[in-house]
Design a protein around this motif. Structure first.
Motif, short mmCIF file in Angstrom:
data_model
loop_
_atom_site.label_atom_id
_atom_site.label_comp_id
_atom_site.label_asym_id
_atom_site.label_seq_id
_atom_site.Cartn_x
_atom_site.Cartn_y
_atom_site.Cartn_z
N VAL A 96 -43.02 33.60 -2.41
CA VAL A 96 -42.39 34.22 -3.58
C VAL A 96 -41.53 35.39 -3.12
CG1 VAL A 96 -42.79 35.33 -5.79
CG2 VAL A 96 -44.41 33.63 -4.96
N ALA A 97 -40.36 35.49 -3.72
CA ALA A 97 -39.47 36.62 -3.45
C ALA A 97 -39.28 37.41 -4.73
CB ALA A 97 -38.12 36.12 -2.96
N ALA A 98 -39.35 38.72 -4.62
CA ALA A 98 -39.14 39.60 -5.78
C ALA A 98 -37.91 40.45 -5.53
CB ALA A 98 -40.35 40.48 -6.02
N VAL A 99 -36.97 40.40 -6.47
CA VAL A 99 -35.74 41.16 -6.36
C VAL A 99 -35.64 42.09 -7.57
CG1 VAL A 99 -33.24 41.04 -6.25
CG2 VAL A 99 -34.61 39.27 -5.12
N TYR A 100 -35.49 43.38 -7.30
CA TYR A 100 -35.38 44.36 -8.37
C TYR A 100 -33.91 44.61 -8.66
CZ TYR A 100 -40.15 45.38 -6.72
OH TYR A 100 -41.45 45.28 -6.33
N GLU A 101 -33.55 44.44 -9.94
CA GLU A 101 -32.18 44.77 -10.37
C GLU A 101 -32.30 45.66 -11.59
OE1 GLU A 101 -29.76 41.30 -10.83
OE2 GLU A 101 -30.16 40.55 -8.80
N GLY A 102 -32.09 46.95 -11.37
CA GLY A 102 -32.29 47.90 -12.45
C GLY A 102 -33.75 47.92 -12.86
N THR A 103 -34.01 47.67 -14.12
CA THR A 103 -35.38 47.66 -14.62
C THR A 103 -35.97 46.26 -14.67
OG1 THR A 103 -34.59 47.53 -16.89
CG2 THR A 103 -34.98 49.73 -16.00
N THR A 104 -35.25 45.30 -14.16
CA THR A 104 -35.70 43.91 -14.22
C THR A 104 -36.12 43.43 -12.84
OG1 THR A 104 -34.16 43.47 -16.04
CG2 THR A 104 -35.05 41.57 -14.86
N THR A 105 -37.24 42.74 -12.80
CA THR A 105 -37.71 42.12 -11.57
C THR A 105 -37.54 40.62 -11.69
OG1 THR A 105 -39.34 43.86 -11.18
CG2 THR A 105 -39.65 41.78 -10.02
N TYR A 106 -36.84 40.05 -10.72
CA TYR A 106 -36.65 38.61 -10.68
C TYR A 106 -37.56 38.03 -9.62
CZ TYR A 106 -32.50 39.52 -13.48
OH TYR A 106 -31.64 39.91 -14.48
N GLN A 107 -38.30 37.01 -10.00
CA GLN A 107 -39.18 36.33 -9.05
C GLN A 107 -38.65 34.92 -8.78
OE1 GLN A 107 -43.36 36.20 -10.17
NE2 GLN A 107 -43.78 37.94 -8.88
N TYR A 108 -38.68 34.57 -7.52
CA TYR A 108 -38.25 33.24 -7.10
C TYR A 108 -39.38 32.61 -6.30
CZ TYR A 108 -33.78 35.32 -8.32
OH TYR A 108 -32.77 35.95 -8.98
N TRP A 109 -39.65 31.35 -6.62
CA TRP A 109 -40.77 30.64 -6.00
C TRP A 109 -40.28 29.47 -5.16
CZ3 TRP A 109 -46.17 31.48 -7.01
CH2 TRP A 109 -46.42 32.57 -7.85
N GLY A 110 -40.94 29.26 -4.06
CA GLY A 110 -40.69 28.07 -3.28
C GLY A 110 -41.41 26.88 -3.89
N GLN A 111 -41.24 25.73 -3.27
CA GLN A 111 -41.80 24.50 -3.83
C GLN A 111 -43.27 24.32 -3.45
OE1 GLN A 111 -40.07 24.66 -1.07
NE2 GLN A 111 -41.13 23.35 0.42
N GLY A 112 -43.74 25.11 -2.51
CA GLY A 112 -45.14 25.01 -2.11
C GLY A 112 -45.34 24.12 -0.90
N THR A 113 -46.35 24.45 -0.13
CA THR A 113 -46.72 23.62 1.01
C THR A 113 -48.24 23.45 1.01
OG1 THR A 113 -46.49 23.32 3.41
CG2 THR A 113 -46.85 25.57 2.64
N GLN A 114 -48.69 22.24 1.21
CA GLN A 114 -50.11 21.92 1.11
C GLN A 114 -50.83 22.29 2.41
OE1 GLN A 114 -52.03 20.41 -1.54
NE2 GLN A 114 -53.73 21.03 -0.19
N VAL A 115 -51.94 22.98 2.26
CA VAL A 115 -52.83 23.27 3.38
C VAL A 115 -54.18 22.65 3.05
CG1 VAL A 115 -54.09 25.07 4.62
CG2 VAL A 115 -51.67 25.38 4.06
N THR A 116 -54.65 21.79 3.93
CA THR A 116 -55.93 21.14 3.74
C THR A 116 -56.81 21.42 4.96
OG1 THR A 116 -54.91 19.38 2.45
CG2 THR A 116 -57.12 18.97 3.31
N VAL A 117 -57.98 21.98 4.70
CA VAL A 117 -58.91 22.32 5.77
C VAL A 117 -60.14 21.42 5.64
CG1 VAL A 117 -60.22 24.15 6.90
CG2 VAL A 117 -58.10 24.70 5.68
N SER A 118 -60.37 20.63 6.65
CA SER A 118 -61.51 19.71 6.63
C SER A 118 -62.73 20.34 7.27
CB SER A 118 -61.15 18.42 7.36
OG SER A 118 -60.88 18.68 8.72
N SER A 119 -63.88 19.95 6.77
CA SER A 119 -65.14 20.53 7.29
C SER A 119 -65.66 19.74 8.48
CB SER A 119 -66.18 20.56 6.18
OG SER A 119 -66.38 19.28 5.66
#
Length: 119
Positions: A96-119
């Motif tokens: 996630v990226a947060a960009v401040y412009e004046g009094t507004t915060t813009y958030q941008y999200w990536g598409q995600g990456t799967q992490v799987t941990v096996s026991s």
């Protein structure tokens, strides 16, 4: 606008390590904060770690000592080094990226990456 591309997820055995990468479409110097979130099946999305423009870092209390967030400004990339992984770390990890412009915060999200941990 900021596009984020994550990579580095995959399947790993418990006790192993992974390093996630998140590359931004614009220079990190124009982004105020970067962070990693994760969402496990059936659970709410949670903040994992964050890093400011100045390099200050923060972590979820439960993850301190195992996860490390860092940034490479020359590559416009933020990393999440994950060590001593546990099955309960299995989740989709989002950058996630947060960009401040004046009094507004813009958030941008990536598409995600799967992490799987096996026991």
């Amino acid at each position: 606008q900021v596009q984020l591309v994550e990579s580095g997820g995959g399947l790993v055995q418990a006790g192993g390590s992974l390093r996630l990468s998140c590359t931004a479409s614009r220079t990190l110097s124009s982004i105020n904060n970067m962070a990693w979130y994760r969402q496990a099946p059936g659970r709410q999305r949670e903040l994992v770690a964050g890093i400011t423009y100045g390099g200050s870092t923060m972590y979820a209390d439960s993850l301190k000592g195992r996860f490390t967030i860092s940034r490479d400004n020359a590559k416009d990339t933020v990393y999440l080094q994950m060590n001593s992984l546990k099955p309960e770390d299995t989740a989709v990890f989002y950058c996630v990226a947060a960009v401040y412009e004046g009094t507004t915060t813009y958030q941008y999200w990536g598409q995600g990456t799967q992490v799987t941990v096996s026991s």
